[in-house]
Design a protein around this motif. Structure first.
Motif, PDB file in Angstrom:
ATOM      1  N   ASN A  62      -4.324 -17.089  57.786  1.00 45.73           N
ATOM      2  CA  ASN A  62      -3.666 -16.658  56.559  1.00 45.73           C
ATOM      3  C   ASN A  62      -2.273 -16.169  56.933  1.00 45.73           C
ATOM      4  O   ASN A  62      -2.105 -15.085  57.512  1.00 45.73           O
ATOM      5  CB  ASN A  62      -4.472 -15.541  55.889  1.00 45.73           C
ATOM      6  CG  ASN A  62      -5.779 -16.056  55.328  1.00 45.73           C
ATOM      7  OD1 ASN A  62      -5.794 -16.749  54.320  1.00 45.73           O
ATOM      8  ND2 ASN A  62      -6.878 -15.737  55.984  1.00 45.73           N
ATOM      9  N   THR A  79      -9.600 -20.003  60.246  1.00 45.46           N
ATOM     10  CA  THR A  79      -8.686 -19.885  59.112  1.00 45.46           C
ATOM     11  C   THR A  79      -7.523 -18.971  59.473  1.00 45.46           C
ATOM     12  O   THR A  79      -7.718 -17.870  59.981  1.00 45.46           O
ATOM     13  CB  THR A  79      -9.419 -19.326  57.879  1.00 45.46           C
ATOM     14  OG1 THR A  79     -10.481 -20.214  57.514  1.00 45.46           O
ATOM     15  CG2 THR A  79      -8.457 -19.179  56.706  1.00 45.46           C
ATOM     16  N   GLN A  88     -12.120 -17.723  51.929  1.00 51.84           N
ATOM     17  CA  GLN A  88     -11.238 -17.822  50.761  1.00 51.84           C
ATOM     18  C   GLN A  88     -11.074 -16.451  50.138  1.00 51.84           C
ATOM     19  O   GLN A  88     -12.024 -15.854  49.686  1.00 51.84           O
ATOM     20  CB  GLN A  88     -11.830 -18.781  49.729  1.00 51.84           C
ATOM     21  CG  GLN A  88     -11.099 -18.816  48.397  1.00 51.84           C
ATOM     22  CD  GLN A  88      -9.709 -19.387  48.517  1.00 51.84           C
ATOM     23  OE1 GLN A  88      -9.499 -20.329  49.256  1.00 51.84           O
ATOM     24  NE2 GLN A  88      -8.761 -18.813  47.810  1.00 51.84           N
ATOM     25  N   SER A  96      -5.288 -27.488  54.221  1.00 52.86           N
ATOM     26  CA  SER A  96      -4.789 -26.329  53.498  1.00 52.86           C
ATOM     27  C   SER A  96      -5.703 -26.077  52.319  1.00 52.86           C
ATOM     28  O   SER A  96      -6.363 -26.992  51.828  1.00 52.86           O
ATOM     29  CB  SER A  96      -3.361 -26.562  53.019  1.00 52.86           C
ATOM     30  OG  SER A  96      -3.331 -27.633  52.094  1.00 52.86           O
ATOM     31  N   SER A 142      -6.784 -24.047  57.368  1.00 55.78           N
ATOM     32  CA  SER A 142      -8.078 -23.987  58.044  1.00 55.78           C
ATOM     33  C   SER A 142      -8.234 -25.154  58.998  1.00 55.78           C
ATOM     34  O   SER A 142      -7.739 -26.258  58.732  1.00 55.78           O
ATOM     35  CB  SER A 142      -9.223 -24.006  57.020  1.00 55.78           C
ATOM     36  OG  SER A 142      -9.204 -22.834  56.234  1.00 55.78           O
ATOM     37  N   GLN A 152      -0.081 -20.842  52.207  1.00 55.21           N
ATOM     38  CA  GLN A 152      -0.166 -19.767  53.185  1.00 55.21           C
ATOM     39  C   GLN A 152      -1.505 -19.716  53.908  1.00 55.21           C
ATOM     40  O   GLN A 152      -1.704 -18.860  54.769  1.00 55.21           O
ATOM     41  CB  GLN A 152       0.101 -18.429  52.496  1.00 55.21           C
ATOM     42  CG  GLN A 152       1.535 -18.302  51.998  1.00 55.21           C
ATOM     43  CD  GLN A 152       1.782 -16.983  51.302  1.00 55.21           C
ATOM     44  OE1 GLN A 152       2.267 -16.943  50.184  1.00 55.21           O
ATOM     45  NE2 GLN A 152       1.456 -15.883  51.956  1.00 55.21           N
ATOM     46  N   LYS A 153      -2.397 -20.617  53.578  1.00 57.21           N
ATOM     47  CA  LYS A 153      -3.711 -20.616  54.224  1.00 57.21           C
ATOM     48  C   LYS A 153      -4.008 -21.996  54.797  1.00 57.21           C
ATOM     49  O   LYS A 153      -4.038 -22.987  54.069  1.00 57.21           O
ATOM     50  CB  LYS A 153      -4.791 -20.223  53.224  1.00 57.21           C
ATOM     51  CG  LYS A 153      -6.198 -20.275  53.804  1.00 57.21           C
ATOM     52  CD  LYS A 153      -7.212 -19.888  52.757  1.00 57.21           C
ATOM     53  CE  LYS A 153      -8.620 -20.063  53.280  1.00 57.21           C
ATOM     54  NZ  LYS A 153      -9.628 -19.789  52.247  1.00 57.21           N
TER      55      LYS A 153
END
Length: 284
Positions: free
Chosen positions: A245, A243, A64, A283, A261, A258-259
């Motif tokens: 990004n 992950t 994160q 997300s 996992s 935009q992320k």
């Protein structure tokens, strides 16, 4: 990238915004200056206008690091992204208030995931490989731990067709959930691995591949470990979190942020270790 290679040296180090932007330009496709600023801002946890090894690999481990675009604009207004001497302490304290609270993960549907096709992404992850030892066997030493890490690296590289680079490894006593461990042995060890894979041109395709081949990826890693032929190893439990990004012009328009996992496999001692699959895309 060479511009931030100091972060992975044995002694560690720090990079400034200029070096971080240069590293972003080396990705394929390259990051824009805005995207590099966005990542730099999220990685600079102590707001000293530098990203250091501890911050970089710690953030890879927890998965994160991005603040929102709105917070980035606020930080620009406060002068945090300007390359100049440090602001007074009260300025740094004010910046602490600008970072958003991390929200719980949200499952991502197959339909939404397909909308990420063609969008580039930076890839990193962490893994926990728990080694269930034969009763009374001695825990694995450093050489054996490195062999396990190499097996993981080779299997994941083969399955994902990425240039996997292990950035850190540590071995801990296995942490089991009370009442749920299968064949509990106090000598069991969990190897934690932090890894990166640079940038991919089509993050959505990679996400879908992982979703469709999760069991195969988990099995491949286990098989690679078994192939080492360790007499002390009864079996292994594998859990991998990858992950992505996302960045680029389309990234801010993606339906689940935009992320994204991807969890593959199981952690020891959890209910899912009874052979039920545990493959989740979410997300954050």
């Amino acid at each position: 990238p060479a511009a931030i290679s100091v972060l992975s040296t044995p002694s560690g180090g720090c990079v400034d915004l200029a070096a971080f932007r240069a590293a972003g330009e080396a990705f394929t496709p390259p990051m824009t200056q805005e995207e590099a600023d966005y990542a730099f801002c999220g990685m600079d946890e102590n707001h000293d206008k530098k990203v250091c090894s501890l911050e970089f690999f710690g953030i890879i481990k927890i998965g994160q690091f991005f603040p929102s675009h709105a917070n980035l604009e606020q930080l620009k207004e406060e002068g945090v992204l300007k390359e100049r001497p440090a602001e007074p302490e009260d300025q740094v304290d004010k910046v602490d208030e600008l970072f958003p609270e991390v929200l719980p993960s949200t499952p991502v549907s197959v339909g939404d995931l397909q909308k990420y096709f063609g969008v580039p992404a930076m890839v990193n992850g962490r893994a926990e490989i728990t080694l269930h030892l034969v009763r009374d066997a001695a825990p694995p030493g450093e050489e054996e731990q490195l062999a396990i890490t190499d097996a993981f690296d080779g299997a994941l590289t083969k399955e994902l067709q990425l240039d996997i680079e292990v950035e850190g490894m540590s071995a801990l006593q296995a942490d089991y959930a009370t009442g749920h461990a299968i064949g509990f042995n106090p000598r069991d060890r969990t190897i934690e691995i932090m890894w990166t894979a640079g940038a991919v041109k089509d993050g959505g395709a990679l996400d879908v591949l992982m979703r469709q081949h999760s069991l195969q990826i988990e099995t491949s890693i286990k098989d690679a470990i078994d192939a080492k032929g360790f007499s002390w190893l009864e079996r292994s439990t594998v859990w991998v979190k990858t992950t992505l990004n996302y960045y680029g012009p389309q990234a801010s328009q993606m339906p689940d942020g935009q992320k994204i996992s991807k969890d593959i496999g199981h952690k020891p001692g959890e209910d899912s270790e009874d052979t039920a699959p545990a493959y989740v895309t979410s997300s954050e």
